[in-house]
Design a protein around this motif. Structure first.
Motif, PDB file in Angstrom:
ATOM      1  N   GLU A 176       0.924  -1.200   0.139  1.00  0.00           N
ATOM      2  CA  GLU A 176       0.032   0.003  -0.011  1.00  0.00           C
ATOM      3  C   GLU A 176       0.951   0.952   0.095  1.00  0.00           C
ATOM      4  O   GLU A 176       1.852   1.271   0.898  1.00  0.00           O
ATOM      5  CB  GLU A 176      -0.792  -0.069   1.368  1.00  0.00           C
ATOM      6  CG  GLU A 176      -1.943   1.197   1.345  1.00  0.00           C
ATOM      7  CD  GLU A 176      -2.536   1.166   2.686  1.00  0.00           C
ATOM      8  OE1 GLU A 176      -2.857   0.218   3.317  1.00  0.00           O
ATOM      9  OE2 GLU A 176      -2.879   2.242   2.906  1.00  0.00           O
ATOM     10  N   GLY A 177       0.587   2.263  -0.766  1.00  0.00           N
ATOM     11  CA  GLY A 177       1.476   3.216  -1.057  1.00  0.00           C
ATOM     12  C   GLY A 177       0.905   4.322  -0.106  1.00  0.00           C
ATOM     13  O   GLY A 177       0.116   4.063   0.761  1.00  0.00           O
ATOM     14  N   ILE A 178       1.463   5.826  -0.418  1.00  0.00           N
ATOM     15  CA  ILE A 178       1.123   6.915   0.473  1.00  0.00           C
ATOM     16  C   ILE A 178      -0.104   7.600  -0.117  1.00  0.00           C
ATOM     17  O   ILE A 178      -0.300   8.872  -0.005  1.00  0.00           O
ATOM     18  CB  ILE A 178       2.331   7.643   0.610  1.00  0.00           C
ATOM     19  CG1 ILE A 178       2.951   8.244  -0.742  1.00  0.00           C
ATOM     20  CG2 ILE A 178       3.399   6.784   1.406  1.00  0.00           C
ATOM     21  CD1 ILE A 178       4.010   9.348  -0.254  1.00  0.00           C
ATOM     22  N   THR A 179      -0.587   7.268  -1.538  1.00  0.00           N
ATOM     23  CA  THR A 179      -1.309   8.240  -2.182  1.00  0.00           C
ATOM     24  C   THR A 179      -2.736   8.748  -1.446  1.00  0.00           C
ATOM     25  O   THR A 179      -3.398   9.549  -1.733  1.00  0.00           O
ATOM     26  CB  THR A 179      -1.971   7.549  -3.447  1.00  0.00           C
ATOM     27  OG1 THR A 179      -2.193   6.290  -3.309  1.00  0.00           O
ATOM     28  CG2 THR A 179      -0.614   7.617  -4.467  1.00  0.00           C
ATOM     29  N   LYS A 180      -3.286   7.767  -0.422  1.00  0.00           N
ATOM     30  CA  LYS A 180      -4.530   8.072   0.338  1.00  0.00           C
ATOM     31  C   LYS A 180      -3.887   9.017   1.603  1.00  0.00           C
ATOM     32  O   LYS A 180      -4.932   9.329   2.217  1.00  0.00           O
ATOM     33  CB  LYS A 180      -5.054   6.713   0.528  1.00  0.00           C
ATOM     34  CG  LYS A 180      -5.626   5.879  -0.637  1.00  0.00           C
ATOM     35  CD  LYS A 180      -6.590   4.888  -0.040  1.00  0.00           C
ATOM     36  CE  LYS A 180      -6.701   3.921  -1.100  1.00  0.00           C
ATOM     37  NZ  LYS A 180      -5.764   2.680  -1.300  1.00  0.00           N
ATOM     38  N   ILE A 181      -2.710   8.951   1.882  1.00  0.00           N
ATOM     39  CA  ILE A 181      -2.332   9.734   3.107  1.00  0.00           C
ATOM     40  C   ILE A 181      -2.689  11.356   2.926  1.00  0.00           C
ATOM     41  O   ILE A 181      -2.121  11.939   1.988  1.00  0.00           O
ATOM     42  CB  ILE A 181      -0.807   9.491   3.436  1.00  0.00           C
ATOM     43  CG1 ILE A 181      -0.636   7.958   3.752  1.00  0.00           C
ATOM     44  CG2 ILE A 181      -0.643  10.510   4.526  1.00  0.00           C
ATOM     45  CD1 ILE A 181      -1.173   7.324   4.968  1.00  0.00           C
ATOM     46  N   THR A 182      -3.534  11.719   3.802  1.00  0.00           N
ATOM     47  CA  THR A 182      -3.673  13.249   3.677  1.00  0.00           C
ATOM     48  C   THR A 182      -2.706  14.216   4.687  1.00  0.00           C
ATOM     49  O   THR A 182      -2.384  13.446   5.680  1.00  0.00           O
ATOM     50  CB  THR A 182      -5.280  13.506   3.611  1.00  0.00           C
ATOM     51  OG1 THR A 182      -5.653  13.347   5.017  1.00  0.00           O
ATOM     52  CG2 THR A 182      -5.987  12.998   2.756  1.00  0.00           C
ATOM     53  N   SER A 183      -2.933  15.354   4.388  1.00  0.00           N
ATOM     54  CA  SER A 183      -2.292  16.269   5.643  1.00  0.00           C
ATOM     55  C   SER A 183      -2.919  16.147   6.845  1.00  0.00           C
ATOM     56  O   SER A 183      -2.292  16.195   7.985  1.00  0.00           O
ATOM     57  CB  SER A 183      -2.300  17.760   4.943  1.00  0.00           C
ATOM     58  OG  SER A 183      -1.633  17.869   3.890  1.00  0.00           O
ATOM     59  N   LEU A 184      -4.058  15.864   6.792  1.00  0.00           N
ATOM     60  CA  LEU A 184      -4.905  15.831   8.060  1.00  0.00           C
ATOM     61  C   LEU A 184      -4.406  14.601   8.950  1.00  0.00           C
ATOM     62  O   LEU A 184      -4.426  14.505  10.007  1.00  0.00           O
ATOM     63  CB  LEU A 184      -6.578  15.434   7.717  1.00  0.00           C
ATOM     64  CG  LEU A 184      -7.395  16.018   8.678  1.00  0.00           C
ATOM     65  CD1 LEU A 184      -7.279  17.527   8.918  1.00  0.00           C
ATOM     66  CD2 LEU A 184      -8.854  15.761   8.128  1.00  0.00           C
ATOM     67  N   ASP A 185      -4.243  13.447   8.156  1.00  0.00           N
ATOM     68  CA  ASP A 185      -3.673  12.294   8.929  1.00  0.00           C
ATOM     69  C   ASP A 185      -2.180  12.502   9.444  1.00  0.00           C
ATOM     70  O   ASP A 185      -2.220  12.112  10.714  1.00  0.00           O
ATOM     71  CB  ASP A 185      -3.341  10.963   7.803  1.00  0.00           C
ATOM     72  CG  ASP A 185      -4.908  10.830   7.105  1.00  0.00           C
ATOM     73  OD1 ASP A 185      -5.857  10.621   7.930  1.00  0.00           O
ATOM     74  OD2 ASP A 185      -5.041  10.623   5.753  1.00  0.00           O
TER      75      ASP A 185
ATOM     76  N   ALA B 135      -1.684  12.336  13.285  1.00  0.00           N
ATOM     77  CA  ALA B 135      -0.727  11.495  13.854  1.00  0.00           C
ATOM     78  C   ALA B 135       0.251  12.209  14.753  1.00  0.00           C
ATOM     79  O   ALA B 135       0.606  11.674  15.884  1.00  0.00           O
ATOM     80  CB  ALA B 135       0.112  10.729  12.855  1.00  0.00           C
ATOM     81  N   ASN B 136       0.574  13.548  14.188  1.00  0.00           N
ATOM     82  CA  ASN B 136       1.620  14.269  14.747  1.00  0.00           C
ATOM     83  C   ASN B 136       1.123  14.723  16.388  1.00  0.00           C
ATOM     84  O   ASN B 136       1.687  14.767  17.302  1.00  0.00           O
ATOM     85  CB  ASN B 136       2.009  15.583  14.105  1.00  0.00           C
ATOM     86  CG  ASN B 136       2.651  15.147  13.030  1.00  0.00           C
ATOM     87  OD1 ASN B 136       3.250  14.236  12.828  1.00  0.00           O
ATOM     88  ND2 ASN B 136       3.087  16.182  12.299  1.00  0.00           N
ATOM     89  N   GLU B 137      -0.175  14.863  16.433  1.00  0.00           N
ATOM     90  CA  GLU B 137      -0.902  15.370  17.670  1.00  0.00           C
ATOM     91  C   GLU B 137      -0.819  14.187  18.741  1.00  0.00           C
ATOM     92  O   GLU B 137      -0.556  14.507  19.792  1.00  0.00           O
ATOM     93  CB  GLU B 137      -2.383  15.874  17.357  1.00  0.00           C
ATOM     94  CG  GLU B 137      -2.416  17.250  17.096  1.00  0.00           C
ATOM     95  CD  GLU B 137      -3.913  17.775  16.625  1.00  0.00           C
ATOM     96  OE1 GLU B 137      -3.698  18.739  16.010  1.00  0.00           O
ATOM     97  OE2 GLU B 137      -4.930  16.990  16.838  1.00  0.00           O
ATOM     98  N   MET B 138      -0.938  13.121  18.254  1.00  0.00           N
ATOM     99  CA  MET B 138      -0.683  11.736  19.022  1.00  0.00           C
ATOM    100  C   MET B 138       0.569  11.276  19.329  1.00  0.00           C
ATOM    101  O   MET B 138       0.761  10.353  20.146  1.00  0.00           O
ATOM    102  CB  MET B 138      -1.513  10.572  18.428  1.00  0.00           C
ATOM    103  CG  MET B 138      -3.046  10.925  18.360  1.00  0.00           C
ATOM    104  SD  MET B 138      -4.055   9.555  17.950  1.00  0.00           S
ATOM    105  CE  MET B 138      -3.337   9.049  16.168  1.00  0.00           C
ATOM    106  N   GLY B 139       1.868  12.212  18.789  1.00  0.00           N
ATOM    107  CA  GLY B 139       2.990  11.725  19.300  1.00  0.00           C
ATOM    108  C   GLY B 139       3.649  10.749  17.883  1.00  0.00           C
ATOM    109  O   GLY B 139       4.529  10.162  18.392  1.00  0.00           O
ATOM    110  N   TYR B 140       3.019  10.588  17.004  1.00  0.00           N
ATOM    111  CA  TYR B 140       3.373   9.563  15.999  1.00  0.00           C
ATOM    112  C   TYR B 140       3.903  10.644  14.725  1.00  0.00           C
ATOM    113  O   TYR B 140       3.361  11.551  14.550  1.00  0.00           O
ATOM    114  CB  TYR B 140       2.286   8.721  15.580  1.00  0.00           C
ATOM    115  CG  TYR B 140       2.160   7.752  16.737  1.00  0.00           C
ATOM    116  CD1 TYR B 140       2.621   6.486  16.640  1.00  0.00           C
ATOM    117  CD2 TYR B 140       1.185   8.018  17.727  1.00  0.00           C
ATOM    118  CE1 TYR B 140       2.566   5.504  17.721  1.00  0.00           C
ATOM    119  CE2 TYR B 140       0.965   7.206  18.840  1.00  0.00           C
ATOM    120  CZ  TYR B 140       1.684   5.963  18.945  1.00  0.00           C
ATOM    121  OH  TYR B 140       1.399   5.046  19.715  1.00  0.00           O
ATOM    122  N   THR B 141       4.557   9.819  13.989  1.00  0.00           N
ATOM    123  CA  THR B 141       4.978  10.105  12.572  1.00  0.00           C
ATOM    124  C   THR B 141       4.379   9.047  11.716  1.00  0.00           C
ATOM    125  O   THR B 141       4.437   7.979  11.942  1.00  0.00           O
ATOM    126  CB  THR B 141       6.231  10.645  12.214  1.00  0.00           C
ATOM    127  OG1 THR B 141       6.325  11.373  10.992  1.00  0.00           O
ATOM    128  CG2 THR B 141       7.312   9.738  12.563  1.00  0.00           C
TER     129      THR B 141
END
Ligand code: NDP
Ligand code: HSE
Length: 425
Positions: A221-230, A234-240
């Motif tokens: 699975e690539g990254i084309t479905k990842i949005t800036s919102l995700d 993720a960052n807010e939860m301490g993840y990248t």
């Protein structure tokens, strides 16, 4: 000894190999005993005005040239790359390639042909750009049973995710930049849909566990479905979010997948930014071993191609890999070693003291960057100073002078500040 090479494909990586050899051919010879001569360069484009080596538009000219020892395949894709590699091996030549797609999809046939062939097949550049991750696995970690391989294995997608996370750049904008920098495949779908990194995790798994891995059995699975919102959530939860290849043996069963994964900021792979890649091997003897570096781009990848040529030439010609010492090192003097410093001392808290201390720094041409004095109820208060870049010799003298003041208690602590950037440079 001289090793005669024919280079097929003068694009991003091929031109990098040419540039690297123009710059370092003599030094490589001195260090390794291998003199790499580029005999012919082949490309479908007209490149005769860009290089000082004979050129051809036909790969057969290279493969059929009896004087060529090593064929460097850098055109990519399945055909004619596969025919080139097989013909070169059949003709008794060695082959160096960066073609992970071909090796992951048709590795069986090519590895079998290379086993029977007189020449060798090498593909360090196929995985991790300039990172020697194939050599590490096949040589450095050979005493281990590898238990897992986890990695950020695609420079283009890591670059896109970094730019989206750090600059709020759109996916399309970031992809265009990655393409302009020479990171992306000729068809960038291979990068963004995850196939390129999947090819790499497949190849690494074959090397790590000595099993045949078929692409159909890899979840991709690539990254084309990842949005800036995700990325923001993720960052807010301490993840990248990273596009990760994961391959582990669980009770003799291979768990292999390539997908966007959330990893905590504290994980070593979380700080891998831009076109950088990182591979973590878990050996049963070593534990985790992480390799990190530029995973794409002209010169980093060329570095891997050249290392393959050298090791093939050394092995085939019995060249002893001894350490080359040219002359005595010349050392940087303490006057010329420029560093930033943290300085901590304990001093009385009264008027004029700070100006005396700053006067010492000024007398040695040391510029102060920040000063912190903690308010405490004690005879001596801690004073912390950081400096701009200053000579080490000057800082030693300043420390000695400051320790002479009768209002300073005890020794002055001086620690250099190394302002490495986040890529480690
Ligand atoms: P490029 O597309 O930049 O270069 C390939 C070159 O080969 C082009 O000039 C192309 O011409 C030429 N070419 C294509 N077909 C033929 C042919 N039949 N005969 C002669 N020349 C031909 O690709 P890269 O340099 O980026 O990639 C090369 C290989 O390295 C690929 O396998 C890739 O996956 C791999 N790789 C790339 C990395 C990178 O950072 N770019 C990093 C690691 C590996 P034209 O464009 O006109 O078709
Ligand atoms: N397109 C690949 C990447 C090149 O972006 O990582 C290096 O294999």
């Amino acid at each position: 000894m001289k090793i005669r090479c024919g280079l097929i494909g003068f694009g991003t990586v091929g031109s990098g190999v040419y540039t690297l050899l123009q710059k370092h051919r003599t030094d490589i010879y001195k260090k390794t005993g291998v003199d790499i001569e580029l005999v012919t360069i082949c490309d479908v484009r007209d490149i005769k005005d860009t290089v000082n080596v004979p050129v051809t538009g036909s790969w057969q000219d290279v493969v059929n040239d009896a004087s060529i020892d090593v064929v460097i395949e850098l055109i990519g894709g399945i055909e004619p790359a596969k025919t080139i590699i097989l013909s070169a091996l059949n003709a008794g030549k060695s082959v160096v390639t960066a073609n992970k797609k071909l090796l992951a999809e048709s590795g069986d046939e090519i590895f079998a042909a290379s086993q029977k062939a007189k020449g060798a097949l090498a593909f360090e550049a196929a995985i991790g750009g300039g990172i020697p991750c194939v050599a590490a696995l096949r040589n450095g970690l050979v005493g281990n049973a590898i238990q897992s391989v986890v990695g950020i294995l695609n420079g283009t997608t890591n670059y896109i995710l970094t730019r989206m996370a750090e600059d709020g750049m759109s996916f399309d904008e970031a992809l265009k930049l990655a393409q302009a920098k020479g990171y992306a495949e000729a068809d960038p779908t291979f990068d963004i849909e995850g196939f390129d990194a999947a090819h790499k995790i497949a190849l690494l798994s074959m090397l790590a566990y000595n099993v045949r891995v078929s692409m159909q059995n890899i979840y991709i699975e690539g990254i084309t479905k990842i949005t800036s919102l995700d990325i923001k959530y993720a960052n807010e939860m301490g993840y990248t979010i990273k596009l990760l290849g994961v391959s582990r043996m669980v009770d003799d069963k291979l768990d292999i997948r390539l997908q966007p994964v959330m990893i905590p900021f504290t994980h070593p792979l979380a700080s891998v930014r831009n076109e950088f890649n990182a591979v973590m091997y878990n050996g049963d003897m070593t534990g985790a071993v992480t390799l990190y570096g530029k995973g794409a781009g002209s010169l980093p990848t060329a570095s891997a191609v050249v290392s393959d040529i050298v090791s093939i030439a050394q092995k085939q010609n019995g060249i002893k890999d001894s350490v080359y010492i040219a002359n005595d090192a010349q050392y940087l003097s303490s006057d010329d070693r420029m560093l930033r410093y943290y300085v901590r001392l304990h001093t009385e808290d009264r008027a004029g003291i700070l100006s005396k201390i700053s006067g010492v720094f000024a007398s040695y041409n040391i510029s102060i960057a920040s000063v912190i004095q903690k308010e405490v109820n004690a005879p001596y208060v801690p004073l912390v100073i950081t400096t701009h870049a200053a000579s080490e010799a000057a800082m030693h003298k300043a420390k000695q002078d400051i320790e002479q003041f009768n209002f300073v208690n005890g020794q002055v602590m001086v620690i250099p500040i190394e302002d490495f950037n986040s890529t480690g440079e």
